[in-house]
Design a protein around this motif. Structure first.
Motif, PDB file in Angstrom:
ATOM      1  N   ALA A  64       0.841  -1.206   0.000  1.00  0.00           N
ATOM      2  CA  ALA A  64       0.000   0.000   0.000  1.00  0.00           C
ATOM      3  C   ALA A  64       0.872   1.251   0.000  1.00  0.00           C
ATOM      4  N   TYR A  65       1.928   1.221   0.813  1.00  0.00           N
ATOM      5  CA  TYR A  65       2.860   2.358   0.873  1.00  0.00           C
ATOM      6  C   TYR A  65       3.535   2.561  -0.479  1.00  0.00           C
ATOM      7  N   ALA A  66       3.907   1.451  -1.128  1.00  0.00           N
ATOM      8  CA  ALA A  66       4.575   1.534  -2.431  1.00  0.00           C
ATOM      9  C   ALA A  66       3.625   2.007  -3.523  1.00  0.00           C
ATOM     10  N   GLU A  67       2.333   1.652  -3.404  1.00  0.00           N
ATOM     11  CA  GLU A  67       1.358   2.012  -4.446  1.00  0.00           C
ATOM     12  C   GLU A  67       0.786   3.417  -4.284  1.00  0.00           C
ATOM     13  N   TYR A  68       0.864   3.983  -3.086  1.00  0.00           N
ATOM     14  CA  TYR A  68       0.255   5.294  -2.829  1.00  0.00           C
ATOM     15  C   TYR A  68       0.618   6.360  -3.871  1.00  0.00           C
ATOM     16  N   PRO A  69       1.903   6.486  -4.249  1.00  0.00           N
ATOM     17  CA  PRO A  69       2.245   7.522  -5.237  1.00  0.00           C
ATOM     18  C   PRO A  69       1.600   7.289  -6.605  1.00  0.00           C
ATOM     19  N   ASN A  70       1.137   6.070  -6.862  1.00  0.00           N
ATOM     20  CA  ASN A  70       0.527   5.765  -8.165  1.00  0.00           C
ATOM     21  C   ASN A  70      -0.957   6.106  -8.241  1.00  0.00           C
ATOM     22  N   GLY A  71      -1.589   6.417  -7.097  1.00  0.00           N
ATOM     23  CA  GLY A  71      -3.031   6.685  -7.167  1.00  0.00           C
ATOM     24  C   GLY A  71      -3.653   7.128  -5.863  1.00  0.00           C
ATOM     25  N   SER A  72      -2.842   7.484  -4.891  1.00  0.00           N
ATOM     26  CA  SER A  72      -3.314   8.019  -3.615  1.00  0.00           C
ATOM     27  C   SER A  72      -3.908   6.943  -2.696  1.00  0.00           C
ATOM     28  N   CYS A  73      -4.684   7.397  -1.740  1.00  0.00           N
ATOM     29  CA  CYS A  73      -5.062   6.587  -0.572  1.00  0.00           C
ATOM     30  C   CYS A  73      -6.034   5.447  -0.873  1.00  0.00           C
ATOM     31  N   MET A  74      -7.147   5.736  -1.524  1.00  0.00           N
ATOM     32  CA  MET A  74      -8.134   4.689  -1.802  1.00  0.00           C
ATOM     33  C   MET A  74      -7.521   3.621  -2.698  1.00  0.00           C
ATOM     34  N   TYR A  75      -6.829   4.078  -3.725  1.00  0.00           N
ATOM     35  CA  TYR A  75      -6.160   3.172  -4.650  1.00  0.00           C
ATOM     36  C   TYR A  75      -5.103   2.339  -3.922  1.00  0.00           C
ATOM     37  N   GLY A  76      -4.341   2.980  -3.059  1.00  0.00           N
ATOM     38  CA  GLY A  76      -3.269   2.280  -2.354  1.00  0.00           C
ATOM     39  C   GLY A  76      -3.770   1.114  -1.523  1.00  0.00           C
ATOM     40  N   VAL A  77      -4.844   1.335  -0.771  1.00  0.00           N
ATOM     41  CA  VAL A  77      -5.395   0.268   0.069  1.00  0.00           C
ATOM     42  C   VAL A  77      -6.013  -0.828  -0.800  1.00  0.00           C
ATOM     43  N   PHE A  78      -6.849  -0.443  -1.747  1.00  0.00           N
ATOM     44  CA  PHE A  78      -7.539  -1.436  -2.576  1.00  0.00           C
ATOM     45  C   PHE A  78      -6.539  -2.261  -3.389  1.00  0.00           C
ATOM     46  N   LYS A  79      -5.601  -1.563  -4.025  1.00  0.00           N
ATOM     47  CA  LYS A  79      -4.608  -2.239  -4.874  1.00  0.00           C
ATOM     48  C   LYS A  79      -3.727  -3.197  -4.071  1.00  0.00           C
ATOM     49  N   SER A  80      -3.410  -2.810  -2.836  1.00  0.00           N
ATOM     50  CA  SER A  80      -2.527  -3.660  -2.025  1.00  0.00           C
ATOM     51  C   SER A  80      -3.158  -5.015  -1.747  1.00  0.00           C
ATOM     52  N   VAL A  81      -4.490  -5.047  -1.654  1.00  0.00           N
ATOM     53  CA  VAL A  81      -5.201  -6.302  -1.405  1.00  0.00           C
ATOM     54  C   VAL A  81      -5.422  -7.063  -2.710  1.00  0.00           C
ATOM     55  N   VAL A  82      -6.001  -6.384  -3.698  1.00  0.00           N
ATOM     56  CA  VAL A  82      -6.390  -7.060  -4.940  1.00  0.00           C
ATOM     57  C   VAL A  82      -5.172  -7.507  -5.755  1.00  0.00           C
ATOM     58  N   SER A  83      -4.073  -6.743  -5.717  1.00  0.00           N
ATOM     59  CA  SER A  83      -2.892  -7.154  -6.504  1.00  0.00           C
ATOM     60  C   SER A  83      -2.305  -8.448  -5.957  1.00  0.00           C
ATOM     61  N   GLN A  84      -2.371  -8.626  -4.642  1.00  0.00           N
ATOM     62  CA  GLN A  84      -1.857  -9.887  -4.072  1.00  0.00           C
ATOM     63  C   GLN A  84      -2.777 -11.051  -4.419  1.00  0.00           C
ATOM     64  N   LEU A  85      -4.103 -10.807  -4.406  1.00  0.00           N
ATOM     65  CA  LEU A  85      -5.047 -11.871  -4.768  1.00  0.00           C
ATOM     66  C   LEU A  85      -4.898 -12.225  -6.247  1.00  0.00           C
ATOM     67  N   ALA A  86      -4.562 -11.221  -7.065  1.00  0.00           N
ATOM     68  CA  ALA A  86      -4.329 -11.484  -8.491  1.00  0.00           C
ATOM     69  C   ALA A  86      -3.097 -12.369  -8.667  1.00  0.00           C
ATOM     70  N   ALA A  87      -2.066 -12.106  -7.846  1.00  0.00           N
ATOM     71  CA  ALA A  87      -0.828 -12.895  -7.951  1.00  0.00           C
ATOM     72  C   ALA A  87      -1.033 -14.320  -7.437  1.00  0.00           C
ATOM     73  N   ILE A  88      -1.902 -14.472  -6.432  1.00  0.00           N
ATOM     74  CA  ILE A  88      -2.087 -15.788  -5.808  1.00  0.00           C
ATOM     75  C   ILE A  88      -3.214 -16.580  -6.471  1.00  0.00           C
ATOM     76  N   VAL A  89      -4.344 -15.914  -6.683  1.00  0.00           N
ATOM     77  CA  VAL A  89      -5.546 -16.592  -7.193  1.00  0.00           C
ATOM     78  C   VAL A  89      -5.655 -16.476  -8.707  1.00  0.00           C
ATOM     79  N   GLY A  90      -5.229 -15.333  -9.255  1.00  0.00           N
ATOM     80  CA  GLY A  90      -5.391 -15.103 -10.700  1.00  0.00           C
ATOM     81  C   GLY A  90      -6.681 -14.359 -10.978  1.00  0.00           C
ATOM     82  N   GLU A  91      -7.445 -14.826 -11.972  1.00  0.00           N
ATOM     83  CA  GLU A  91      -8.738 -14.203 -12.274  1.00  0.00           C
ATOM     84  C   GLU A  91      -9.763 -14.611 -11.243  1.00  0.00           C
ATOM     85  N   PRO A  92     -10.797 -13.757 -11.026  1.00  0.00           N
ATOM     86  CA  PRO A  92     -11.064 -12.501 -11.734  1.00  0.00           C
ATOM     87  C   PRO A  92     -10.259 -11.304 -11.224  1.00  0.00           C
ATOM     88  N   PHE A  93      -9.456 -11.510 -10.150  1.00  0.00           N
ATOM     89  CA  PHE A  93      -8.751 -10.367  -9.564  1.00  0.00           C
ATOM     90  C   PHE A  93      -7.790  -9.693 -10.547  1.00  0.00           C
TER      91      PHE A  93
END
Lengths: 278, 278
Positions: A64-93
């Protein structure tokens, strides 16, 4: 919704509603014929595909800290969760358009309402938990912690700047109040890089906390342990939906915006004569 | 984010940040090994796939009104737009998990912050427009209209109940203030079916308005015409990021929560001595 249903509703709909906001549509011509042809893609995600798997809170906070500069606070929190699920689970994430969450910056498009980190956490919890009542309970835990915990706490492995932000208690879930209160405590302007570093670390704190909550929910070990919001409870006893007035809703700390008037102190009980229709 | 990057960030991350919120995680064991195998699905959506095609505002309002009972205000607005794009364009809209937008009810999980209809509109605009600065301009138009327009205006083709909700000016984009102000004007409790009908019609109003804005943006005919928020402008002249104090941010109407103190009237100019570091 299927096209025929859309068209069915369209019949006569032009004559209906919203007329007062119609000013900008006088020249509007539907261009449905100009639309792209439907793409024939086999993939169809449904609610059951959005399965959460436990994530490491500290890792999520770093992302989340690393992603914050790419899209601010809401994006940082959401992306930090969904990007890991995409890496682990794949689709639809993997195909979720997380970039859409950039709108939450500054309390929704800079308007100063809900803290974007909380908006992103609520969006992620809703996607992954689904059940409305459960989402409300889980988020009330996070919101209450946000209002009462001195933040930020997060210490990044790779800090964006050499600055340790002072902690402040937001006493509100609103971006406007949270950032202003921090600035008053820390002595930095709203547009300072120090304030942005505070929000960047707070984004990591919320990512850590929401994944902690999701892990406990997933393991059936979730227990609400945030302090009761006494000011809201006191006011809602009369003003809430179960109160004799039942004239308001919300769970935010009341005293961030309201203070009790002398008239209320003296005459509060006479309020019953102003009771609304139920 | 790719798995290797996640793992790279994971290295040492456990030792980092968020310690103060760690209470609930002491028993946490990552279960990544227990995760589902990645699904091999060919479909991949990217930002350019989320193309808007013009929609009929009145039709969209009817759909939002029809969808409201299925997931409240944020869901109603978002679903009314995306369901039509799914019918016209197909994927990736057809697979978007619109059910996640149910979290916006009652100002985000019932907390009373941003009106869910506006949160849903902001999410849809962000998905379909993308560019952050453009999204902020388009949403400021919608937010300002919400704060100043007597709502609800929508007249459903097929009303959910025999009740014409009185109109009220929200003077705020917050659910808590908007619904409370309406209840005071109309004389109904927050949990009354009449208040829910008011919010259901307001949801249709916002769906109508946001599609109107998107159509004009798509046709390059968008012109901001909402009245300037004078109270916010007056306060932000000194308090905003460009002001001499620069100690707060937000675009909400200030006077819904704040009133000017006598001290401010008399000594406002001495504020410069409290200026923060920039």
């Amino acid at each position: 919704m299927e096209r025929r249903k859309v068209l069915k509703i369209a019949a006569g709909a032009v004559a209906a509603g919203g007329s007062g906001l119609v000013a900008m549509t006088t020249a509007f011509k539907p261009e449905v014929k100009a639309a792209e042809k439907p793409k024939n893609i086999e993939f169809k995600a449904n609610e059951s595909d959005w399965k959460y798997v436990p994530l490491e809170p500290a890792t999520t906070a770093e992302i989340a800290y690393a992603e914050y500069p790419n899209g601010s606070c809401m994006y940082g929190v959401f992306k930090s969760v969904v990007s890991q699920l995409a890496a682990i689970v794949g689709e639809p994430f993997a195909s979720f358009p997380s970039q859409m969450m950039k709108y939450g910056h500054g309390g929704v498009n800079g308007y100063g309402t809900i803290c974007g980190a909380l908006n992103g956490a609520a969006a992620a919890v809703s996607l992954l938990v689904g059940d409305k009542k459960n989402c409300d309970v889980l988020m009330a835990e996070l919101f209450a912690a946000y209002e009462t915990t001195p933040l930020p706490e997060f210490k990044p492995k790779d800090p964006g700047m050499d600055f340790e932000p002072p902690k402040s208690v937001a006493k509100s879930v609103l971006c406007h109040a949270s950032t202003t209160r921090w600035g008053k405590k820390a002595g930095y302007t709203i547009s300072s890089k120090e304030r942005k570093e505070r929000c960047r670390r707070l984004t990591a704190d919320i990512a850590f906390k929401v994944v902690t909550i999701l892990n406990n929910y997933h393991a059936n070990t979730f227990m609400a342990n945030a302090h009761d919001n006494e000011t809201a409870r006191t006011c809602m006893t009369c003003h809430g939906s179960e109160g004799k007035l039942g004239n308001t809703s919300g769970k935010m700390t009341c005293t961030s915006c309201h203070e009790e008037s002398l008239a209320h102190k003296v005459f509060a009980d006479s309020h019953h004569k102003f009771m609304s229709k139920r």
